[in-house]
Every structure is written in C-alpha cells, then in structure tokens.
Design an enzyme around this catalytic site. Sequence first.
Site, PDB file in Angstrom:
ATOM      1  N   ASP A  98       0.822  -1.112  -0.053  1.00 55.54           N
ATOM      2  CA  ASP A  98      -0.014  -0.038   0.082  1.00 55.54           C
ATOM      3  C   ASP A  98       0.760   1.206   0.016  1.00 55.54           C
ATOM      4  OD1 ASP A  98      -2.484  -1.346   0.166  1.00 55.54           O
ATOM      5  OD2 ASP A  98      -2.571  -1.348   2.219  1.00 55.54           O
ATOM      6  N   ARG A 114      -2.009  -1.084  -8.430  1.00 59.61           N
ATOM      7  CA  ARG A 114      -3.349  -0.483  -7.775  1.00 59.61           C
ATOM      8  C   ARG A 114      -3.472   0.939  -8.251  1.00 59.61           C
ATOM      9  NH1 ARG A 114      -4.140  -1.205  -1.954  1.00 59.61           N
ATOM     10  NH2 ARG A 114      -4.487  -3.349  -2.548  1.00 59.61           N
TER      11      ARG A 114
END
Length: 305
Positions: free
Chosen positions: A133, A181
Amino acid sequence: MVEKLSKNFFLYLSKNKVLNKGAKRWGLKLGAAQVVAGVTVDSVMKVVKVLNSKGLVCTVDHLGEFVLHREEANHSMKVCIDTLEAISATGVNCNLSLKLTQLGLDIDRQLCIDHMRAILDVAKRTNNFVRIDMEDYSHYHQTLEILAELRKTYDNVGTVLQAYLHSGKKDLESLRGVPLRLVKGAYKESPKVAFQDKERIDENYLEMIKQHLLTGSYTAIATHDHRIIEQVKRFCKKWNIPKSQFEFQMLYGFRTELQEQIAKEGYKMRVYVPFGHDWYGYFMRRLAERPQNVSFALKGFFSKK
C-alpha cells in the site's frame, strides 16, 4: 467548503496518536465494525469466504499505524505470514496488502526489507501476491525504491500509485509491466506535490488508468465512482483490452450492491478487507473521503445499541 473542512478534520484525527491508542481499547465501535472485518486472522478469513461465495475476490490487510518499535514490526511481519498461511490453508481467493511502515520502515530500512523478503518467500511458496500500500508522501519515494529492489528477485509484488500526486503519470511510466493498484489518494498533501481540485484529480486518474492499460500492464482500478468505472469499461471494449488484464477494487462495507453487480457482469471485482486492533487511522481516512461516510458510520453505531 463544509466538505473540505470535514475532510481536513478527519484527516487530522487520523494522525492523532493518543486517539489511536485509545481506539484499541474501545474495540470496533463508532461504526468501524461495518468496514473492518474483526481483529483476528480467523475473523477475516470468515468474511473472505462469504465474499468469495458472492463471486468477489479479496485482498486482506492487517491494519497498523505508528509502528516505532522492532517488536511491533516483528509482530506485524508474523501476522502477515500467518495470514498468507491461512489463505493457503482455507483455499480462499485472496491476496495480501500491507504497509511498509508497519514492517519497520520508520525504524530501519533494512529491517523493513528483510521483513518483506520473508513475507514474499511465503507468498511465493503459497502461490500468492503481495501489494504494498502507498502511504503519505513522506514515504512515497522510499516505497518505490524498495519495490524496485524487491522486483529484482520477486515478481509477486506490486504497489499503489495515487492520481492526486503531480508525479503520478511520470512514475507510472517507470513502472510499466508492474501490477499496480491505481487510486485517487486519501492523505492530506501539500499543493506542492498534489493536486487539490477534485476535477483535476479525476482527470489525472483516468489518464493514468488508460496509460497503464495500454502498455499491457495488469491494472487494478480502485474506486467507488461508478462514472469512472463505466468509462473504464467503455475504454477497454474500444481498445479490446481483455478482462483478464484488469480488475476493479472497492473497500469492504462500501457500495456492496455495485460490487456484486460488477462481478455478475464478468469482471474481476476485488474487495479490500482490513482487519486488526489498529483500525482507527484507517477508519478516520474513510470518514474523510466522503461526507456520506460519517452518516453511514453513525447509522452503524446506533444500530448496535
């Protein structure tokens, strides 16, 4: 103006270490239970099984904020490994998301890298994928540097790029071929490094999605914005981009009907499922993203009374 003040307020709260510490004692109250799948590996596996039964795939994230001690970083690594082993043992369709600060990036860079290698070794053995992330801008360049180092050895790791950053498209070009992502961005950043206007962020977001798809790179489009989702669908049909090259991603507990609809249309729909005691910072950022989330949380809180 009110929306901006609300966003700034909750982003400020998300960084409050005293409240974060207190939240661990409160448990999943204040509506957080609607968006956080419990505090244990077992609890999140149960949620993933239910989501899989609805045609949804998942990524799970053991939440962590303000990790400043080696013992905490070591524990986070162990939970990540336990999670990968649980995914393999249960046979659920799920991968792993994690944050480098949780693994000790703010303590010692090499410690963090060593933890990542241990996790990726288990992911490789169990045929799984790990997503790093992206955090706030102070960790941005370190994250990309560590990813580049890990990619020399592992092909089962990717990261996240944020469309509100000025450097988004430039950095995207250097990550051609890496599974990414793509998100709009959830942290409060300076105008020096990030766009502040919603329309400009949306425009950059779509441009980045198209750019990565056209290189043939696997792309995860993480948004709850149905307008952007429809534009991506049309773009992929126009350019004959196969459904196997991309997926949509949404957060656990949000727009569940839309998630199931997308899956029924034959697209891969991945749900980001967080769990763990350290839920406070994550929850505050979700409240900051959209004013509607505040009423959503309060509704969940009072429904438990």
